[in-house]
Design an enzyme around this catalytic site. Structure first.
Site, PDB file in Angstrom:
ATOM      1  N   HIS A  67       0.819  -1.219   0.000  1.00 39.76           N
ATOM      2  CA  HIS A  67       0.000   0.000   0.000  1.00 39.76           C
ATOM      3  C   HIS A  67       0.853   1.269   0.000  1.00 39.76           C
ATOM      4  CE1 HIS A  67      -3.085   2.714   2.198  1.00 39.76           C
ATOM      5  NE2 HIS A  67      -3.263   2.769   0.906  1.00 39.76           N
ATOM      6  N   GLU A 115       2.841   0.743   3.368  1.00 40.23           N
ATOM      7  CA  GLU A 115       2.300  -0.209   4.352  1.00 40.23           C
ATOM      8  C   GLU A 115       2.369  -1.596   3.733  1.00 40.23           C
ATOM      9  OE1 GLU A 115      -1.361   0.961   7.228  1.00 40.23           O
ATOM     10  OE2 GLU A 115      -1.705   1.457   5.151  1.00 40.23           O
TER      11      GLU A 115
HETATM   12  P1  NAD Z   1      -8.050   6.059 -10.111  1.00 40.67           P
HETATM   13  O1  NAD Z   1      -9.517   6.179 -10.226  1.00 40.67           O
HETATM   14  O2  NAD Z   1      -7.190   7.260 -10.333  1.00 40.67           O
HETATM   15  O3  NAD Z   1      -7.494   4.925 -11.116  1.00 40.67           O
HETATM   16  C1  NAD Z   1      -8.027   3.644 -11.230  1.00 40.67           C
HETATM   17  C2  NAD Z   1      -7.630   3.082 -12.597  1.00 40.67           C
HETATM   18  O4  NAD Z   1      -7.999   1.698 -12.640  1.00 40.67           O
HETATM   19  C3  NAD Z   1      -8.335   3.781 -13.775  1.00 40.67           C
HETATM   20  O5  NAD Z   1      -7.371   4.234 -14.710  1.00 40.67           O
HETATM   21  C4  NAD Z   1      -9.211   2.676 -14.367  1.00 40.67           C
HETATM   22  O6  NAD Z   1      -9.349   2.755 -15.785  1.00 40.67           O
HETATM   23  C5  NAD Z   1      -8.413   1.435 -13.957  1.00 40.67           C
HETATM   24  N1  NAD Z   1      -9.190   0.193 -13.992  1.00 40.67           N
HETATM   25  C6  NAD Z   1     -10.473  -0.014 -13.623  1.00 40.67           C
HETATM   26  N2  NAD Z   1     -10.818  -1.300 -13.813  1.00 40.67           N
HETATM   27  C7  NAD Z   1      -9.712  -1.923 -14.332  1.00 40.67           C
HETATM   28  C8  NAD Z   1      -9.436  -3.250 -14.768  1.00 40.67           C
HETATM   29  N3  NAD Z   1     -10.368  -4.203 -14.697  1.00 40.67           N
HETATM   30  N4  NAD Z   1      -8.205  -3.532 -15.244  1.00 40.67           N
HETATM   31  C9  NAD Z   1      -7.252  -2.561 -15.313  1.00 40.67           C
HETATM   32  N5  NAD Z   1      -7.459  -1.284 -14.920  1.00 40.67           N
HETATM   33  C10 NAD Z   1      -8.674  -0.964 -14.443  1.00 40.67           C
HETATM   34  O7  NAD Z   1      -7.789   5.410  -8.660  1.00 40.67           O
HETATM   35  P2  NAD Z   1      -6.459   5.516  -7.746  1.00 40.67           P
HETATM   36  O8  NAD Z   1      -6.596   6.672  -6.836  1.00 40.67           O
HETATM   37  O9  NAD Z   1      -5.249   5.373  -8.610  1.00 40.67           O
HETATM   38  O10 NAD Z   1      -6.650   4.208  -6.841  1.00 40.67           O
HETATM   39  C11 NAD Z   1      -6.228   2.941  -7.278  1.00 40.67           C
HETATM   40  C12 NAD Z   1      -6.038   2.034  -6.071  1.00 40.67           C
HETATM   41  O11 NAD Z   1      -5.064   2.617  -5.200  1.00 40.67           O
HETATM   42  C13 NAD Z   1      -7.297   1.814  -5.239  1.00 40.67           C
HETATM   43  O12 NAD Z   1      -7.294   0.495  -4.744  1.00 40.67           O
HETATM   44  C14 NAD Z   1      -7.113   2.804  -4.107  1.00 40.67           C
HETATM   45  O13 NAD Z   1      -7.794   2.442  -2.930  1.00 40.67           O
HETATM   46  C15 NAD Z   1      -5.611   2.726  -3.899  1.00 40.67           C
HETATM   47  N6  NAD Z   1      -5.003   3.882  -3.237  1.00 40.67           N
HETATM   48  C16 NAD Z   1      -5.428   5.144  -3.527  1.00 40.67           C
HETATM   49  C17 NAD Z   1      -4.825   6.224  -2.882  1.00 40.67           C
HETATM   50  C18 NAD Z   1      -5.254   7.639  -3.191  1.00 40.67           C
HETATM   51  O14 NAD Z   1      -4.871   8.546  -2.461  1.00 40.67           O
HETATM   52  N7  NAD Z   1      -6.003   7.866  -4.250  1.00 40.67           N
HETATM   53  C19 NAD Z   1      -3.797   6.009  -1.948  1.00 40.67           C
HETATM   54  C20 NAD Z   1      -3.360   4.706  -1.710  1.00 40.67           C
HETATM   55  C21 NAD Z   1      -3.972   3.646  -2.354  1.00 40.67           C
END
Ligand code: NAD
Length: 291
Positions: free
Chosen positions: A140, A152
């Site tokens: 994470h 993490e």
């Molecule tokens: P985001 O919405 O910016 O990006 C998600 C991406 O996943 C999109 O580009 C989408 O097209 C893609 N996607 C969706 N379904 C898919 C599939 N089946 N195969 C491949 N790609 C697919 O979201 P994010 O903020 O980058 O978050 C992504 C992950 O990271 C989540 O699990 C989130 O909880 C985690 N995360 C987010 C943060 C934050 O601050 N935003 C911090 C730590 C962890």
């Protein structure tokens, strides 16, 4: 086992940062997304962010070029099969993540370690849907990945010690610091951070303060570098809501109920910076509070 080839699933705001830090640390990185547009944007953004490091003389132009050359992008998920390590970082929805792992499993090398960058979903449950729960972990990162020092590491109930040690060695090679968390809803950072953000939205909902006064209070009164609503916009309001739902469902305690105002913003598609509107409107030169 030495990890050299890394697959990143999801090229959103986290996925591009993850690809950036791995490429810079010398790993070969293959990024995948269902959206070609997301992949194009991610590669362009990594290029821009590395260029900024070059212009600040933190990186040489040759190192930047070498890092960019280590990144490939594909819309075919199964191209990631031969990776040594896969970091799933797609949308925070369990059905999406489970489908990704199920599609990947038949194509994986026997030694491939599977990980998820999920902010909150049970690592043990995600692992149980694969053929290798002993080689599955939570990996994470914090946002923005190139800037934030912490990773993490979350062991599922079945994660074995060699998998944990291999992931720890990767974190060290990235020049970051690992903190280990047991596998309970939202782990450590979001178990503590997200209820604070949710409470800030309740304060807004109940009219205790407006967006500006709530953020100013926490910045100047608690010495936080960002206000909680500004931070929520930065994280993504859909991600914040998804994490609150995981806490609420997983711990079955009403103290974690998501604020209805947070739900309303998400239903409106006002997801924060990534859609240019959330608790602030980012479409002009300066962010303008929406309440
Ligand atoms: P985001 O919405 O910016 O990006 C998600 C991406 O996943 C999109 O580009 C989408 O097209 C893609 N996607 C969706 N379904 C898919 C599939 N089946 N195969 C491949 N790609 C697919 O979201 P994010 O903020 O980058 O978050 C992504 C992950 O990271 C989540 O699990 C989130 O909880 C985690 N995360 C987010 C943060 C934050 O601050 N935003 C911090 C730590 C962890």
């Amino acid at each position: 086992m030495e990890i050299r080839k890394v697959g990143v699933v999801g090229a959103g705001q986290m996925g591009n940062g993850i690809a950036h830090v791995f490429a810079l640390a010398g790993f070969d990185v293959m990024m995948t997304d269902i959206s070609q547009e997301a992949l194009d944007k991610a590669v362009a953004l990594i290029d821009r962010n590395l260029e900024r490091q070059v212009s600040r003389e933190k990186l040489t132009a040759a190192d930047k070029a070498a890092a960019m050359a280590r990144i490939t992008a594909t819309t075919t998920l199964t191209d990631l099969g031969p990776s040594d390590l896969i970091i799933e970082s797609a949308t925070e929805r369990e059905t999406i993540k489970t489908a990704i792992f199920e599609d990947l499993v038949p194509h994986l090398a026997p030694h491939t370690i599977l990980t998820s960058n999920t902010s909150s979903i049970s690592i043990t449950r995600l692992a149980s849907r694969t053929d290798r729960p002993q080689k599955f972990m939570g990996f994470h990162f914090m946002n923005p990945v190139p800037v934030m020092q912490l990773v993490e590491l979350i062991r599922g109930i079945a994660t074995d010690e060699p998998t944990f040690k291999a992931c720890l060695a990767v974190v060290e090679k990235l020049g970051k610091t690992a903190a280990t968390s047991e596998d309970f809803p939202a782990f450590i950072v979001n178990r503590i951070l997200m209820p604070m953000i949710n409470e800030a939205v309740y304060a807004l909902y109940e009219g205790v303060g407006n967006v500006r006064s709530i953020d100013t209070s926490l910045k100047l009164g608690a010495n936080h570098p960002m206000g909680p609503l500004e931070l929520a916009d930065f994280i993504g309001l859909d991600t914040c809501l998804a994490i609150m739902n995981v806490l609420h469902d997983g711990l079955a305690d009403t103290k974690y109920r998501p604020c209805p105002l947070l739900t309303k913003y998400v239903e409106a598609g006002w997801l924060g910076r990534k859609t240019q509107r959330g608790f602030y409107d980012y479409r002009g030169d300066e962010p303008v509070p929406t309440r």
